[in-house]
Design a protein around this motif. Structure first.
Motif, PDB file in Angstrom:
ATOM      1  N   ARG A 116       1.672   3.035 -49.735  1.00 38.29           N
ATOM      2  CA  ARG A 116       1.868   3.401 -48.670  1.00 38.29           C
ATOM      3  C   ARG A 116       0.531   4.423 -47.769  1.00 38.29           C
ATOM      4  O   ARG A 116       0.000   4.955 -46.920  1.00 38.29           O
ATOM      5  N   GLU A 138      -5.958   3.485 -41.360  1.00 29.89           N
ATOM      6  CA  GLU A 138      -6.003   4.592 -40.501  1.00 29.89           C
ATOM      7  C   GLU A 138      -6.724   5.717 -40.236  1.00 29.89           C
ATOM      8  O   GLU A 138      -7.493   5.811 -38.989  1.00 29.89           O
ATOM      9  N   GLU A 190       2.898   9.385 -36.000  1.00 34.95           N
ATOM     10  CA  GLU A 190       4.773   8.822 -34.985  1.00 34.95           C
ATOM     11  C   GLU A 190       4.751   8.382 -36.001  1.00 34.95           C
ATOM     12  O   GLU A 190       6.638   7.515 -36.531  1.00 34.95           O
ATOM     13  N   ARG A 191       4.044   7.167 -36.563  1.00 36.08           N
ATOM     14  CA  ARG A 191       4.185   6.392 -37.683  1.00 36.08           C
ATOM     15  C   ARG A 191       3.697   7.231 -39.236  1.00 36.08           C
ATOM     16  O   ARG A 191       5.054   7.060 -40.415  1.00 36.08           O
ATOM     17  N   TRP A 192       3.521   8.160 -39.439  1.00 37.01           N
ATOM     18  CA  TRP A 192       3.381   9.156 -40.711  1.00 37.01           C
ATOM     19  C   TRP A 192       3.636  10.256 -40.217  1.00 37.01           C
ATOM     20  O   TRP A 192       3.389  11.430 -40.574  1.00 37.01           O
TER      21      TRP A 192
END
Length: 391
Positions: free
Chosen positions: A134, A141, A161-163
């Motif tokens: 992860r 990114e 928003e993703r992390w």
């Protein structure tokens, strides 16, 4: 790593071997042995290759033939054992940092005192929800978003928003960029066996910790104001907070309410006693009034107490304190003295002070940027900077 050519090389090689064996054995801590130590020295933030740390210690004549410290030496590491170097060196830096932590923990707990820094706590804070896969995905990114010191703001919004468990893309790409899950395993173990400490009392009115505390921080612990200059009481109060919190911690992010708050997308960067730095900048004035925080007013540190700190290199201290004379230097011990109104900063160990003055001693010498022979340690008994003589 090269052959053994001199007795000094042999000491380094023995230490490398000890570090390798310690890593292979897995997370563990050697219990105290009760042996008196003739020399007590503080090592600034060891954010540098393990080999460089070992060479600094060897240059000061501190390594023994068994691959550890000489038996008459006590070493206090002020924390931040992880995260250094460019992206191209991440794998090597991650392995090297783990080797150093394992090597330090292989010594008796009363010979090597391991203090917590924000980078150490980051493994069980901001990065608590990551495994290696992860983190690698998030870092790939982050590397596209944060490049050459510049963040793509639109890209970062989507990234967070993703992390949401991290505060910025920069933290993943740079600040905590050398994370590996094995590091967290070691940090968690050393917390649970009480090897990692928040503070270490080194004598009457003499305290060693990562980033410093003020009256407001100590009030959070419940310590009465009349004991704020008592190094034993301060260390006990801070360590008790950590130990009690760890005892009830079953996983996830480790937080210390009012004292340490890991960062995330919702609240921003991490705050508290492992993150904060002294500042007299007018724009930081409001930030110093709250706790936990990232800046504190040095005029609020307890009088009669000397705090030996890491966390901040000379260049940053000069910027935060408004020092304009002279030039910033890596490798040197520095100090700040205040009577609660006036503040002075200078290179070198502090001058003699009285009960009405508070002292900070800064030992983060920018280890990865400083030549081995120029890196000073701090002697707790003489309260002086130590630069090794030519050998």
């Amino acid at each position: 790593m090269g052959g053994v050519n001199t007795p000094r090389d042999a000491l380094i090689q023995a230490a490398r071997t000890r570090a390798r064996h310690a890593v292979e054995a897995g997370p563990r801590s050697t219990p105290p042995d009760g042996v008196p130590r003739r020399r007590r020295l503080v090592l600034g933030d060891p954010q540098a290759p393990c080999d460089k740390v070992l060479r600094i210690l060897e240059h000061h004549g501190l390594l023994g033939e068994d691959g550890g410290l000489r038996p008459d030496v006590q070493l206090i590491s002020v924390g931040d054992h992880f995260d250094w170097g460019p992206p191209s060196e991440r794998d090597a830096a991650a392995e090297s940092a783990l080797a150093l932590v394992a090597w330090l923990a292989s010594h008796p707990a009363d010979q090597v005192i391991m203090l917590l820094g924000n980078h150490d706590l980051g493994r069980v804070g901001e990065l608590a929800g990551f495994d290696d896969a992860r983190f690698a995905a998030a870092q790939a990114e982050a590397d596209r978003i944060y490049q050459h010191g510049v963040t793509d703001e639109a890209g970062e919004r989507a990234f967070l928003e993703r992390w949401p468990q991290v505060p910025t893309a920069e933290l993943v790409a740079r600040d905590f960029g050398n994370f590996r899950q094995a590091q967290r395993d070691w940090v968690e173990h050393l917390l649970r066996v009480r090897r990692f400490r928040a503070a270490h009392v080194a004598g009457t009115g003499l305290l060693v910790l990562h980033a410093g505390v003020t009256h407001e921080d100590l009030e959070v612990t419940g310590l009465a104001r009349e004991h704020h200059a008592d190094a034993h009481a301060v260390a006990q109060a801070l360590n008790t907070v950590v130990d009690e919190r760890v005892a009830g911690w079953t996983g996830g992010r480790l937080e210390l309410p009012g004292l340490h708050h890991p960062g995330d997308a919702a609240s921003g960067e991490g705050t508290g006693i492992f993150y904060q730095r002294p500042s007299l900048k007018p724009e930081d004035a409001e930030r110093t009034r709250q706790t936990p925080r990232r800046r504190f007013d040095p005029r609020r540190i307890p009088s009669g107490l000397t705090q030996v700190l890491g966390h901040t290199r000379d260049k940053r201290i000069r910027e935060l304190m408004g020092v304009t004379s002279g030039a910033a230097r890596d490798g040197v011990v520095r100090h700040l003295v205040t009577d609660g109104a006036r503040v002075t900063c200078a290179h070198g160990a502090p001058p003699p002070t009285g009960a009405a003055e508070a002292v900070l001693v800064f030992v983060d010498g920018g280890m990865s940027h400083c030549p081995v022979e120029d890196y000073e340690l701090f002697d707790l008994d003489t309260r002086a900077a130590v630069r090794a003589a030519a050998r």
